[in-house]
Motif scaffolding. Structure first.
Motif, PDB file in Angstrom:
ATOM      1  N   PHE A 195      63.376  20.263   1.927  1.00  0.00           N
ATOM      2  CA  PHE A 195      64.264  19.364   2.639  1.00  0.00           C
ATOM      3  C   PHE A 195      63.779  17.916   2.555  1.00  0.00           C
ATOM      4  CE2 PHE A 195      61.363  21.396   5.646  1.00  0.00           C
ATOM      5  CZ  PHE A 195      60.700  20.312   6.173  1.00  0.00           C
ATOM      6  N   ALA A 196      64.696  16.978   2.769  1.00  0.00           N
ATOM      7  CA  ALA A 196      64.381  15.555   2.674  1.00  0.00           C
ATOM      8  C   ALA A 196      63.392  15.147   3.765  1.00  0.00           C
ATOM      9  CB  ALA A 196      65.661  14.727   2.803  1.00  0.00           C
ATOM     10  N   GLY A 197      62.508  14.195   3.427  1.00  0.00           N
ATOM     11  CA  GLY A 197      61.541  13.685   4.379  1.00  0.00           C
ATOM     12  C   GLY A 197      60.239  14.440   4.410  1.00  0.00           C
ATOM     13  N   SER A 198      60.116  15.506   3.606  1.00  0.00           N
ATOM     14  CA  SER A 198      58.860  16.247   3.581  1.00  0.00           C
ATOM     15  C   SER A 198      57.800  15.428   2.860  1.00  0.00           C
ATOM     16  CB  SER A 198      59.043  17.603   2.899  1.00  0.00           C
ATOM     17  OG  SER A 198      59.467  17.425   1.570  1.00  0.00           O
ATOM     18  N   ASN A 199      56.553  15.751   3.129  1.00  0.00           N
ATOM     19  CA  ASN A 199      55.439  14.971   2.622  1.00  0.00           C
ATOM     20  C   ASN A 199      55.277  15.130   1.114  1.00  0.00           C
ATOM     21  OD1 ASN A 199      52.935  13.394   3.002  1.00  0.00           O
ATOM     22  ND2 ASN A 199      51.981  15.286   2.290  1.00  0.00           N
ATOM     23  N   VAL A 200      55.018  14.005   0.424  1.00  0.00           N
ATOM     24  CA  VAL A 200      54.702  14.010  -0.996  1.00  0.00           C
ATOM     25  C   VAL A 200      53.318  13.392  -1.148  1.00  0.00           C
ATOM     26  CG1 VAL A 200      55.323  13.195  -3.290  1.00  0.00           C
ATOM     27  CG2 VAL A 200      57.118  13.795  -1.659  1.00  0.00           C
ATOM     28  N   PRO A 201      52.291  14.172  -1.470  1.00  0.00           N
ATOM     29  CA  PRO A 201      50.938  13.616  -1.591  1.00  0.00           C
ATOM     30  C   PRO A 201      50.867  12.647  -2.763  1.00  0.00           C
ATOM     31  CG  PRO A 201      50.990  15.870  -2.385  1.00  0.00           C
ATOM     32  CD  PRO A 201      52.327  15.617  -1.755  1.00  0.00           C
ATOM     33  N   PRO A 202      50.084  11.579  -2.640  1.00  0.00           N
ATOM     34  CA  PRO A 202      49.985  10.593  -3.721  1.00  0.00           C
ATOM     35  C   PRO A 202      49.308  11.168  -4.964  1.00  0.00           C
ATOM     36  CG  PRO A 202      48.358  10.144  -2.017  1.00  0.00           C
ATOM     37  CD  PRO A 202      49.243  11.226  -1.486  1.00  0.00           C
ATOM     38  N   GLY A 203      49.799  10.768  -6.125  1.00  0.00           N
ATOM     39  CA  GLY A 203      49.189  11.202  -7.372  1.00  0.00           C
ATOM     40  C   GLY A 203      47.881  10.485  -7.632  1.00  0.00           C
ATOM     41  N   ALA A 204      47.159  10.953  -8.642  1.00  0.00           N
ATOM     42  CA  ALA A 204      45.863  10.368  -8.965  1.00  0.00           C
ATOM     43  C   ALA A 204      45.507  10.654 -10.415  1.00  0.00           C
ATOM     44  CB  ALA A 204      44.774  10.917  -8.043  1.00  0.00           C
ATOM     45  N   VAL A 205      44.688   9.767 -10.979  1.00  0.00           N
ATOM     46  CA  VAL A 205      44.109   9.945 -12.304  1.00  0.00           C
ATOM     47  C   VAL A 205      42.596   9.927 -12.131  1.00  0.00           C
ATOM     48  CG1 VAL A 205      43.843   8.993 -14.620  1.00  0.00           C
ATOM     49  CG2 VAL A 205      46.062   8.886 -13.472  1.00  0.00           C
ATOM     50  N   VAL A 206      41.908  10.902 -12.722  1.00  0.00           N
ATOM     51  CA  VAL A 206      40.461  11.039 -12.525  1.00  0.00           C
ATOM     52  C   VAL A 206      39.764  11.119 -13.887  1.00  0.00           C
ATOM     53  CG1 VAL A 206      38.618  12.396 -11.461  1.00  0.00           C
ATOM     54  CG2 VAL A 206      40.858  12.255 -10.358  1.00  0.00           C
ATOM     55  N   PRO A 207      39.212  10.001 -14.383  1.00  0.00           N
ATOM     56  CA  PRO A 207      38.328  10.077 -15.553  1.00  0.00           C
ATOM     57  C   PRO A 207      36.950  10.528 -15.099  1.00  0.00           C
ATOM     58  CG  PRO A 207      38.615   7.796 -14.872  1.00  0.00           C
ATOM     59  CD  PRO A 207      39.456   8.616 -13.949  1.00  0.00           C
ATOM     60  N   MET A 208      36.353  11.484 -15.790  1.00  0.00           N
ATOM     61  CA  MET A 208      35.104  12.049 -15.294  1.00  0.00           C
ATOM     62  C   MET A 208      34.236  12.573 -16.430  1.00  0.00           C
ATOM     63  SD  MET A 208      36.436  15.668 -13.724  1.00  0.00           S
ATOM     64  CE  MET A 208      34.747  16.188 -13.491  1.00  0.00           C
ATOM     65  N   ALA A 209      33.006  12.866 -16.083  1.00  0.00           N
ATOM     66  CA  ALA A 209      32.045  13.446 -17.016  1.00  0.00           C
ATOM     67  C   ALA A 209      31.255  14.520 -16.287  1.00  0.00           C
ATOM     68  CB  ALA A 209      31.104  12.380 -17.566  1.00  0.00           C
ATOM     69  N   SER A 210      30.784  15.510 -17.027  1.00  0.00           N
ATOM     70  CA  SER A 210      30.010  16.590 -16.418  1.00  0.00           C
ATOM     71  C   SER A 210      28.925  17.054 -17.373  1.00  0.00           C
ATOM     72  CB  SER A 210      30.916  17.765 -16.043  1.00  0.00           C
ATOM     73  OG  SER A 210      31.566  18.278 -17.188  1.00  0.00           O
ATOM     74  N   ILE A 211      27.878  17.625 -16.796  1.00  0.00           N
ATOM     75  CA  ILE A 211      26.792  18.208 -17.579  1.00  0.00           C
ATOM     76  C   ILE A 211      26.495  19.585 -17.011  1.00  0.00           C
ATOM     77  CG2 ILE A 211      25.737  16.011 -18.253  1.00  0.00           C
ATOM     78  CD1 ILE A 211      23.710  16.418 -16.006  1.00  0.00           C
TER      79      ILE A 211
END
Length: 258
Positions: A195-211
């Protein structure tokens, strides 16, 4: 004169008293931590520019840089901790997470499958799933991509990721094989209700590195430990945040009998 029995009884009484006190302090600490974490999470939802970002895709590399052998199945699971860290006045979001994977080897260089990730912090939970494809471009270099969906207490998301993993094969049978990866993960928020007015969480971009590193336990099983981090870029937050995680688990390769 020294009485060993009385001394022993006195020490036991002190230990019991200290044990009760330590338990009471620990219980109070964890109760306070849980309540304060829940309060911080609720505070983020009402402060301008502090809403939780949309659920991200599973970001664990978890073993590299090879692919699943042809006609074999790869199954993995892991657990650990994670955090979305933002500058004040926004509160940090930290919690526990779990990860799962199923892959099928199509050729000796290409596999496809699904990654799953669940996270929890305070009273909020999220679940994301990604359909992935991995290609071994060179002997020690693998390319990865995936698309998927996410769902949490605040809303849903469409997700995607691309990455590359490099590694060094283990020298001994039980030796550690280190690897490193770079990744770009993205999520676009979607309405959690029709339904209209429901919450829309903000988008995101995540550049990352892992070891990380894996150690062979048997012919078909490996221990894996991994950690990583990156930046969180979102229109909702005026300042960039930081994403961090650490996880440990097991990876299995199940080969078909000829």
């Amino acid at each position: 004169m020294w009485d060993a029995d009385k001394a022993k009884k006195g020490c036991m009484q002190i230990m019991r008293t200290c044990g009760r006190e330590c338990c009471q302090i620990a219980f109070a600490f964890f109760l306070f931590s849980g309540l304060s974490a829940n309060l911080r999470a609720q505070t983020n939802q009402v402060l301008p520019g502090c809403k939780d970002v949309a659920p991200l895709p599973p970001v664990l590399t978890f073993v590299g840089p090879g692919t699943t052998p042809a006609r074999a199945n790869e199954v993995a699971f892991a657990a650990g901790a994670w955090g979305n860290l933002f500058p004040a006045p926004c509160a940090h979001e930290t919690g526990v997470n779990w990860f799962g994977r199923w892959d099928l080897g199509l050729t000796h260089r290409l596999d496809w499958g699904f990654d799953f990730q669940g996270t929890e912090h305070s009273s909020f939970q999220s679940l994301s799933a990604t359909m992935t494809a991995r290609y071994e471009l060179l002997k020690n270099l693998r390319l990865e991509t995936g698309i998927g969906l996410g769902d949490d207490t605040e809303g849903k998301s469409l997700t995607g990721e691309v990455g590359a993993t490099m590694g060094i094969p283990g020298g001994k049978r039980n030796g550690w094989a280190p690897y490193a990866s770079v990744r770009l993960a993205a999520a676009r928020g979607r309405s959690g209700r029709p339904f209209a007015g429901s919450n829309v969480p903000p988008g995101a971009v995540v550049p990352m590195a892992s070891i990380g590193a894996s150690a062979r336990v048997s012919e078909n099983m490996r221990w894996v430990v991994e950690g990583g981090g990156g930046g969180i870029l979102s229109r909702e937050h005026t300042d960039a945040g930081a994403f961090v995680y650490v996880a440990v688990g097991l990876d299995f390769v199940l080969r078909r009998k000829e």
